[in-house]
Design a protein around this motif. Structure first.
Motif: not given
Length: 346
Positions: A72-82
């Motif tokens: 899908t050429r899509t990456v998920l970036l998971v971070v704490p609340a910004l």
């Protein structure tokens, strides 16, 4: 030598046209434009193919190619609340590298700041090519992690078996530099204003500080925990600075937000930074230079962490080896630290 680009081809060229103009085969065009040329095509040839594609206005059929490759050429970036700019910088670095390779990035902050996050997709395995996650959101998307997607962890335990690679700023080295700086100034009563978060990165900070200070006889280290917020840091620092017994001459804070709270506490108690108490932070946010005096802190290159994380993930997605690596940090000495005064003692 590449052939001259026919004017009639501009904007409606095919890969065959690109191959003819660049003087290569269609297979070579596919390797270069699919970013699989390294080790198989020379850099000079790759440049010639890209140059021909630009001149012709050629755009590969990404949808067909992705369907063929199952991507899908899509990456998920998971971070704490910004809540701070640090993770915004991480995103900037990651998105820049992703765009260079034709990937998109979905930014997904953990709703509670730390801990588990819900899967934002009905079927992440079918919607994503990989995940990048911060250690502060290590519990996020547990189901996706178990689904075999490529995973790169940032600022995380390198022994995490679920991660295909880790990319870490030199957290321990940064905290050691803080300790060495304060010790060289003559501080011996030091309190660690520690983030009340069960995360690898904060455990490393605490361990490195204790180890460095423990090498110098007569040094006393106390730990006071606080949630990650200015007012939480202020209350914790007030407890320490107004409590019984000799007050610390230096406060080592786990991030710049806590350090801002510590400076606020000192002012409320009628103390001067750094004359009565030195304060250090961690991250080097814009806030660090907005405080008065400006904050001595550890500069974490957040954009580089994000960029390296994305490069590591793309390597895994493409079947190449990636060991992530450690990113150097820098101690930035500013006006919030000084030698302890004669009145307060070491």
């Amino acid at each position: 030598m590449a052939a001259e680009v026919p004017t009639a081809l501009a904007g409606r060229a095919t890969s065959k046209d690109v191959a003819r103009v660049a003087g290569v085969s269609q297979a070579t065009v596919s390797l270069v434009l699919g970013d699989k040329w390294r080790g198989r095509v020379s850099p000079r040839t790759a440049d010639a193919v890209r140059s021909a594609a630009r001149e012709l206005g050629y755009r590969p059929n990404l949808a067909a190619r992705n369907l063929r490759l199952g991507r899908t050429r899509t990456v998920l970036l998971v971070v704490p609340a910004l809540t701070t700019e640090f993770f915004a910088r991480v995103y900037t670095g990651a998105a820049r590298v992703a765009a260079e390779h034709g990937f998109g990035v979905v930014l997904y902050p953990s709703p509670e700041g730390v801990g588990p996050a819900r899967d934002p997709f009905d079927s992440a395995r079918a919607s994503l090519d990989g995940i990048i996650a911060s250690s502060m959101a290590a519990g996020a998307l547990a189901a996706v992690r178990g689904g075999g997607l490529p995973l790169v962890m940032l600022d995380s335990d390198p022994s995490d078996a679920a991660a295909h690679a880790t990319v870490n700023p030199d957290i321990a080295g940064g905290m050691r530099r803080v300790a060495e700086h304060l010790l060289a100034l003559g501080h011996r009563r030091i309190t660690h204003l520690a983030a009340d978060v069960d995360s690898w990165t904060f455990r490393v900070r605490a361990g490195a500080l204790a180890e460095a200070l423990g090498r110098v006889p007569g040094t006393r280290l106390r730990t006071e925990r606080a949630a990650l917020g200015v007012e939480d840091g202020r209350r914790a620092a007030e407890r320490v600075l107004s409590g019984p017994g000799p007050a610390p001459t230096a406060l080592v804070c786990d991030d710049d937000i806590l350090a801002a709270g510590a400076c606020k506490a000192a002012r409320r108690l009628g103390l001067r930074v750094p004359d009565d108490v030195s304060v250090t932070g961690f991250d080097d946010l814009a806030l660090a230079s907005a405080l008065e005096p400006e904050l001595t802190t550890v500069r974490l290159p957040a954009e580089e962490v994000g960029a390296r994380g994305m490069s590591a993930l793309l390597a895994v997605v493409e079947g190449r080896r990636s060991d992530g690596g450690e990113v150097p940090v820098e101690l930035v000495v500013r006006g919030s630290t000084a030698r302890p005064s004669a009145a307060t003692g070491p």
